[in-house]
Write a protein that holds these residues in place. Structure first.
Motif, PDB file in Angstrom:
ATOM      1  N   TYR A 198     -33.753   4.617   6.540  1.00  0.00           N
ATOM      2  CA  TYR A 198     -32.207   4.966   6.205  1.00  0.00           C
ATOM      3  C   TYR A 198     -31.144   4.166   6.608  1.00  0.00           C
ATOM      4  O   TYR A 198     -30.050   4.406   6.309  1.00  0.00           O
ATOM      5  CB  TYR A 198     -32.188   6.433   6.540  1.00  0.00           C
ATOM      6  N   GLY A 199     -31.513   3.321   7.564  1.00  0.00           N
ATOM      7  CA  GLY A 199     -30.470   2.516   8.242  1.00  0.00           C
ATOM      8  C   GLY A 199     -29.713   3.050   9.434  1.00  0.00           C
ATOM      9  O   GLY A 199     -29.673   4.199   9.604  1.00  0.00           O
ATOM     10  N   VAL A 200     -29.150   2.242  10.015  1.00  0.00           N
ATOM     11  CA  VAL A 200     -28.276   2.422  11.350  1.00  0.00           C
ATOM     12  C   VAL A 200     -27.194   3.412  11.122  1.00  0.00           C
ATOM     13  O   VAL A 200     -26.755   4.476  11.691  1.00  0.00           O
ATOM     14  CB  VAL A 200     -27.706   1.358  11.968  1.00  0.00           C
ATOM     15  N   SER A 201     -26.374   3.204   9.959  1.00  0.00           N
ATOM     16  CA  SER A 201     -25.118   4.051   9.784  1.00  0.00           C
ATOM     17  C   SER A 201     -25.460   5.439   9.461  1.00  0.00           C
ATOM     18  O   SER A 201     -24.877   6.162   9.863  1.00  0.00           O
ATOM     19  CB  SER A 201     -24.379   3.311   8.655  1.00  0.00           C
ATOM     20  N   ALA A 202     -26.526   5.918   8.479  1.00  0.00           N
ATOM     21  CA  ALA A 202     -27.068   7.144   8.224  1.00  0.00           C
ATOM     22  C   ALA A 202     -27.312   7.820   9.301  1.00  0.00           C
ATOM     23  O   ALA A 202     -26.933   9.030   9.496  1.00  0.00           O
ATOM     24  CB  ALA A 202     -27.823   7.084   6.967  1.00  0.00           C
TER      25      ALA A 202
END
Length: 306
Positions: A198-202
């Motif tokens: 889901y990635g760092v920002s999420a």
């Protein structure tokens, strides 16, 4: 020939990713050092409550992460909430990693200073290394044992000043520093699976927003919390949110995603160096020779166990 070109491109891409991961880990660690010193400045200048700092900075940084995703058209923050397994991992990361680390770290700074709290937090490498041994089903290597001895000796010097009959470091400072280290290990270990999906920002966005909202009811007095803030305090707090929280976690977790938790934890050892230098130059903290020797032992420990 096509296979040769493909292999060369693959190696170049891997090298680029590793280089970017290293740069992110170093930047994240340095900004975390700034974060601790900024918090120490706010405590000394205004007497602000740690829970206020924790709640407001986490909520604002969490919103920044989520807005960053939305601005890029990234739907993964919303997809994460529909994945029950990912939500469980997120709650584990938020509670046993982010909340434990941030609350304990702020309390350690309040009880001691940013450099001491940061050095104690750097002991997170020990549980990270222990997890690596368990997962790899192996005994600690010689250099890891040497690193652990250095870590214990350095902690002894910082807490007692070299005299076992007295406690140079407040017991609360030591306890919260060690809890911050456990939380820091959770930051490196728990989010690995969901970061890749889901990635760092999420992951950071939802975790920070959750931690900030959980901390909000424990702020003792919202009305009086910032009564003693002047312009300099607001500027420092703004830098704490943007640079010391949003940017630092963005870089650090990107490092975890690209080069792994152990390498990122090792490279982020620039954090105590950054915090010590800034504490001395910015807010005038004076360290004893035994403090500096203890710091040095713990810093030397880091590449040995990583």
């Amino acid at each position: 020939m096509a296979e040769t070109h493909a292999g060369t491109a693959s190696r170049a891409g891997s090298y680029h990713m590793n280089l970017r991961g290293v740069a992110c880990a170093l930047a994240g660690g340095a900004l975390w050092g700034f974060s601790g010193t900024a918090v120490s400045y706010l405590f000394r200048s205004s007497g602000i409550d740690p829970m206020w700092v924790m709640s407001v900075r986490m909520v604002l940084a969490g919103i920044l992460f989520l807005l960053f995703s939305v601005a890029r058209g990234d739907r993964r923050p919303f997809e994460l909430l529909r994945d029950k397994s990912a939500v469980r991992d997120l709650l584990l990361f938020a509670g046993a990693g982010l909340f434990l680390n941030q609350f304990s770290y702020l309390m350690a700074i309040q009880a001691t200073n940013s450099a001491t709290a940061t050095v104690l937090q750097s002991l997170q490498l020990l549980p990270v290394a222990a997890v690596a041994c368990v997962i790899g089903r192996r005994a600690p290597k010689r250099r890891e044992v040497i690193g652990m001895v250095l870590a214990l000796a350095g902690t002894f010097l910082i807490t007692t000043g070299g005299d076992p009959s007295q406690m140079a470091l407040p017991p609360a400072g030591l306890a919260f520093g060690l809890l911050a280290a456990l939380g820091g290990a959770g930051l490196a270990v728990f989010p690995g699976k969901i970061l890749s999906t889901y990635g760092v920002s999420a992951v950071n966005g939802w975790a920070m927003l959750l931690v900030g909202l959980i901390a909000a009811p424990f702020v003792p007095d919202w009305g009086q919390a910032v009564a003693s803030f002047d312009i300099s305090c607001w500027v420092v707090f703004g830098a704490l949110v943007v640079l010391g929280t949003w940017c630092s976690y963005l870089f650090y977790m990107q490092g975890v995603h690209e080069i792994g938790s152990l390498k990122t934890a090792m490279l982020s050892t620039v954090e105590p160096i950054s915090a010590t230098v800034l504490s001395a130059l910015w807010i005038g903290v004076v360290f004893s020779p035994t403090d500096l020797l203890g710091f040095a032992m713990i810093i030397i420990m880091m590449p040995l166990v990583a």
